[in-house]
Every structure is written in C-alpha cells, then in structure tokens.
Scaffold this motif. Structure first.
Motif, PDB file in Angstrom:
ATOM      1  N   ASN A  42       0.850  -1.269   0.029  1.00 18.13           N
ATOM      2  CA  ASN A  42      -0.024   0.005   0.089  1.00 18.13           C
ATOM      3  C   ASN A  42       0.985   1.386   0.084  1.00 18.13           C
ATOM      4  OD1 ASN A  42      -2.285  -1.119  -0.139  1.00 18.13           O
ATOM      5  ND2 ASN A  42      -2.612  -1.481   2.179  1.00 18.13           N
ATOM      6  N   CYS A  43       0.619   2.185  -0.861  1.00 19.35           N
ATOM      7  CA  CYS A  43       1.329   3.412  -1.069  1.00 19.35           C
ATOM      8  C   CYS A  43       0.503   4.439  -0.893  1.00 19.35           C
ATOM      9  CB  CYS A  43       2.074   3.248  -2.434  1.00 19.35           C
ATOM     10  SG  CYS A  43       3.130   2.029  -2.458  1.00 19.35           S
TER      11      CYS A  43
ATOM     12  N   VAL B  85      -7.982  -5.425  -9.067  1.00 20.39           N
ATOM     13  CA  VAL B  85      -9.083  -4.833  -8.007  1.00 20.39           C
ATOM     14  C   VAL B  85      -9.311  -5.922  -7.000  1.00 20.39           C
ATOM     15  CG1 VAL B  85     -10.134  -2.904  -9.214  1.00 20.39           C
ATOM     16  CG2 VAL B  85     -11.214  -5.265  -9.307  1.00 20.39           C
ATOM     17  N   MET B  86      -9.499  -5.673  -5.731  1.00 20.77           N
ATOM     18  CA  MET B  86      -9.885  -6.631  -4.771  1.00 20.77           C
ATOM     19  C   MET B  86     -11.477  -6.289  -4.332  1.00 20.77           C
ATOM     20  SD  MET B  86      -8.860  -7.146  -0.698  1.00 20.77           S
ATOM     21  CE  MET B  86      -9.574  -8.741  -0.013  1.00 20.77           C
ATOM     22  N   ILE B  87     -12.433  -7.136  -4.362  1.00 19.89           N
ATOM     23  CA  ILE B  87     -13.607  -6.515  -3.895  1.00 19.89           C
ATOM     24  C   ILE B  87     -13.701  -7.520  -2.539  1.00 19.89           C
ATOM     25  CG2 ILE B  87     -14.813  -8.439  -5.646  1.00 19.89           C
ATOM     26  CD1 ILE B  87     -16.475  -5.166  -3.996  1.00 19.89           C
ATOM     27  N   ASP B  88     -14.075  -6.843  -1.590  1.00 26.33           N
ATOM     28  CA  ASP B  88     -14.167  -7.696  -0.213  1.00 26.33           C
ATOM     29  C   ASP B  88     -15.529  -7.714   0.302  1.00 26.33           C
ATOM     30  OD1 ASP B  88     -13.907  -8.770   2.313  1.00 26.33           O
ATOM     31  OD2 ASP B  88     -12.593  -7.185   3.052  1.00 26.33           O
ATOM     32  N   ALA B  89     -16.311  -8.436   0.093  1.00 24.35           N
ATOM     33  CA  ALA B  89     -17.637  -8.704   0.497  1.00 24.35           C
ATOM     34  C   ALA B  89     -17.734 -10.051   1.507  1.00 24.35           C
ATOM     35  CB  ALA B  89     -18.611  -9.082  -0.549  1.00 24.35           C
ATOM     36  N   SER B  90     -16.658  -9.979   2.047  1.00 25.01           N
ATOM     37  CA  SER B  90     -16.337 -11.416   3.039  1.00 25.01           C
ATOM     38  C   SER B  90     -17.179 -11.407   4.343  1.00 25.01           C
ATOM     39  CB  SER B  90     -14.785 -11.533   3.564  1.00 25.01           C
ATOM     40  OG  SER B  90     -14.524 -10.533   4.166  1.00 25.01           O
ATOM     41  N   HIS B  91     -17.679 -10.036   4.627  1.00 22.99           N
ATOM     42  CA  HIS B  91     -18.361  -9.896   5.980  1.00 22.99           C
ATOM     43  C   HIS B  91     -20.033 -10.015   5.604  1.00 22.99           C
ATOM     44  CE1 HIS B  91     -18.193  -6.454   3.578  1.00 22.99           C
ATOM     45  NE2 HIS B  91     -19.112  -5.687   4.089  1.00 22.99           N
TER      46      HIS B  91
ATOM     47  N   VAL C 230       4.795  -4.075 -12.972  1.00 23.89           N
ATOM     48  CA  VAL C 230       4.082  -3.650 -11.732  1.00 23.89           C
ATOM     49  C   VAL C 230       2.765  -3.624 -12.020  1.00 23.89           C
ATOM     50  CG1 VAL C 230       3.572  -1.593 -10.586  1.00 23.89           C
ATOM     51  CG2 VAL C 230       6.086  -1.839 -11.132  1.00 23.89           C
ATOM     52  N   ALA C 231       1.616  -4.285 -11.199  1.00 25.41           N
ATOM     53  CA  ALA C 231       0.170  -3.966 -11.479  1.00 25.41           C
ATOM     54  C   ALA C 231      -0.037  -3.143 -10.408  1.00 25.41           C
ATOM     55  CB  ALA C 231      -0.262  -5.713 -10.886  1.00 25.41           C
ATOM     56  N   VAL C 232      -1.087  -2.389 -10.684  1.00 26.89           N
ATOM     57  CA  VAL C 232      -2.006  -1.459  -9.792  1.00 26.89           C
ATOM     58  C   VAL C 232      -3.236  -1.989  -9.261  1.00 26.89           C
ATOM     59  CG1 VAL C 232      -2.385   1.086  -9.417  1.00 26.89           C
ATOM     60  CG2 VAL C 232      -0.607   0.446 -10.944  1.00 26.89           C
ATOM     61  N   HIS C 233      -3.133  -2.102  -8.024  1.00 30.41           N
ATOM     62  CA  HIS C 233      -4.274  -2.804  -7.405  1.00 30.41           C
ATOM     63  C   HIS C 233      -5.130  -1.852  -6.279  1.00 30.41           C
ATOM     64  CE1 HIS C 233      -5.910  -6.497  -5.474  1.00 30.41           C
ATOM     65  NE2 HIS C 233      -5.437  -5.993  -4.315  1.00 30.41           N
TER      66      HIS C 233
ATOM     67  N   LEU D 276       1.481  -2.284  -6.680  1.00 29.34           N
ATOM     68  CA  LEU D 276       1.117  -1.029  -5.926  1.00 29.34           C
ATOM     69  C   LEU D 276      -0.065  -0.954  -5.561  1.00 29.34           C
ATOM     70  CD1 LEU D 276       3.280   1.530  -8.265  1.00 29.34           C
ATOM     71  CD2 LEU D 276       4.043   0.491  -5.988  1.00 29.34           C
ATOM     72  N   ALA D 277      -0.334  -0.939  -4.459  1.00 25.28           N
ATOM     73  CA  ALA D 277      -1.820  -0.832  -3.949  1.00 25.28           C
ATOM     74  C   ALA D 277      -2.159   0.260  -3.411  1.00 25.28           C
ATOM     75  CB  ALA D 277      -2.096  -1.860  -2.894  1.00 25.28           C
TER      76      ALA D 277
END
Ligand SMILES: [Zn+2]
Length: 288
Positions: A23-24, A100-106, A76-79, A46-47
C-alpha cells in the motif's frame, strides 16, 4: 511496465515465489517501493487501500501509482485493496488500475458470491484482474490500515473466521476470480501476539482452488513462515504495516537528534527507510 495481477501471478506460480503488494498512501512510499523493486529486478504490486482514502483519496493517489507503474523498469500491477463496492472498483479501473480486490467477506456467503460475480464480469471485460476474500482476516487493532472491518483483536476467536477449503473451491468456481484472499491465521496490523498459522489449511485451500492464494496481514512474520506459506501456494503477500512503522521510527529518531529540522528532510528519511524495509521483504518473497 504496467501489467495485470493475473500475468504477475502466473509467473509467480511457475517460479514458486510470491509478489509483494504494498500500500502506498504517500509519495515517499511509492518512491521507496518502486526503487526497491527496480534495484532487485523484481515484479511488484502497488496498491491503494480504499480505507486510505481518508489519508489521500483514490482520485489523487491512483493516477500517481499508474504513472509510476508505467515508467518502472520491472513489471508492476496497480491494485485496489479491500474495495467495498462496484462504484469504487469502477473508479479504480477508470484511473487505469489493472487489478481490484472486492471484499464482501463480511456478507453472507451467497451475497458475497453475487457481489464478486458482478465485479468479475465488469473487470474481466476490461482485462482487469479480480481478487476476492473468503473467511475473514481480523485486525490486531494496531495499524490495521488495510481493512475497514472492526472484527476483533488479535487471536480473539480468529479461527472462527478461517477459510474453509471445500467452500473455497465452490467460491472460486462460482465467481471465476483470479486470486483468493484466504484466512488461515494472519491478522492485519502489528502483531500483539505471535500469529498461529494453519499451514495444513492453506495447503488444502490451494489444492482445492488451483489458483493463487493471497495472504493479507503479511508483515511481521518470520522468514521461515514466509517461505512455508509460499511453498504452500501463497503468490501475493500484502505487506504494509511494518514498513510504515519503520518509516515513522526513522523520522522520530531523526527529529530527536536534529536541532533544526525541515519537513522535506523527513520525507527523504522516510523514503529511504521504507525502501530498505521493502527490499528485505521482496528478497524473502522471491523464495530463493
Ligand atoms: Zn487485507
């Protein structure tokens, strides 16, 4: 050069190593990370964490990350890290993010699948990779920057949130994601107690899904632990808290001895320290 996460992780799978995702949220961090990667000739991610919008918004930091990636002499991937909704995902993709990360784990299991599927459909059309999470990574409460979830402290019932290997198989098949963030004992932030990693669970998850596994809460482990998880299928390691802390302590030390400090000198101290910390991490993740 700017590449997708999928491309990076295919190579990592072939070579049995992990790519560091950093994370930057500051210019110092992106400069330190890219310099470290170029000196070691290593690919990186790079996130931008959605939760860091409070420090610097995606619309300001995102284009900077993309530009650094395009100009870098290594892949380099940008995430987008822990994206919470399709709108944020779309915004990142419009800026030029390749992952991209999609976080619907909750959410409930079926709802998690639906949300992730929608993101995968949208992202894959634009050649953007998708990471999603199953199970839940808790936060130590100390610098748990990359998560917006307020689950619990360190080891408190953490095992209740571990990823189930057979559900992981179903989840990956139904969503067609490119990488799975799995929970097997790491926590976000600074460790207050020694993490208890469930290596057998990780191995079963990797066997079942046949896709790269992502380890969150990936700073603060021993070199041996990193190598063990990489040998069991971890291909992306989210590393942030310990580098950010190293930068802060270097600045603190500098301020204690420097009688006439200037702010611009602090940025140099921070960048150099972050760079050295990231170089150590990248070297370990290369699994050589
Ligand atoms: Zn995370």
């Amino acid at each position: 050069m700017l590449v997708t996460l999928k491309e990076l992780l295919i190579e990592a799978d072939k070579g049995n190593y992990a790519v560091g995702a950093f994370n930057c949220p500051t210019l110092e961090s992106v400069r330190g990370v890219v310099e470290a990667a170029e000196e070691l000739r290593a690919p990186i991610i790079l996130a931008h964490a959605e939760v860091h919008n409070a420090i610097i918004p995606l619309e300001i930091m995102g284009p900077i990350l993309v530009e650094f990636a395009q100009k870098a002499s290594v892949p380099v991937a940008v995430h987008l890290d822990h994206g919470t909704n399709l709108e944020m995902v779309k915004q990142a993709i419009d800026i030029g993010f390749t992952s991209v990360m999609i976080d619907a784990s909750h959410k409930g299991y079926e709802e998690n699948i639906q949300i992730v599927k929608e993101v995968v459909e949208y992202a894959h059309k634009q050649n953007v990779s998708v990471e999603a999470e199953l199970g839940m990574m808790t936060s130590s409460g100390l610098g748990g920057e990359e998560t917006y979830k307020e689950k619990s402290h360190a080891s408190e019932n953490a095992a209740n949130y571990y990823t189930d290997p057979s559900i992981a198989k179903d989840f990956v098949e139904k969503t067609n994601i490119d990488a799975l963030a799995a929970s097997f004992g790491t926590v976000h932030g600074i460790y207050v107690t020694k993490p208890n990693l469930d290596f057998d669970r990780l191995e079963r998850i990797y066997e079942n899904i046949q896709k790269p596994v992502v380890m969150h809460g990936g700073s603060g482990l021993s070199e041996e632990e990193y190598k063990t998880v990489i040998n069991r299928g971890v291909r992306k390691i989210n590393y942030y808290s310990y580098a950010a802390k190293a930068g802060a302590y270097a600045v603190k030390e500098y301020l204690e001895k420097e009688e006439n400090p200037f702010y611009h000198d602090l940025t140099v101290v921070a960048k150099e320290t972050i760079k050295q910390d990231i170089k150590k991490a990248i070297s370990i993740f290369s699994n050589k």
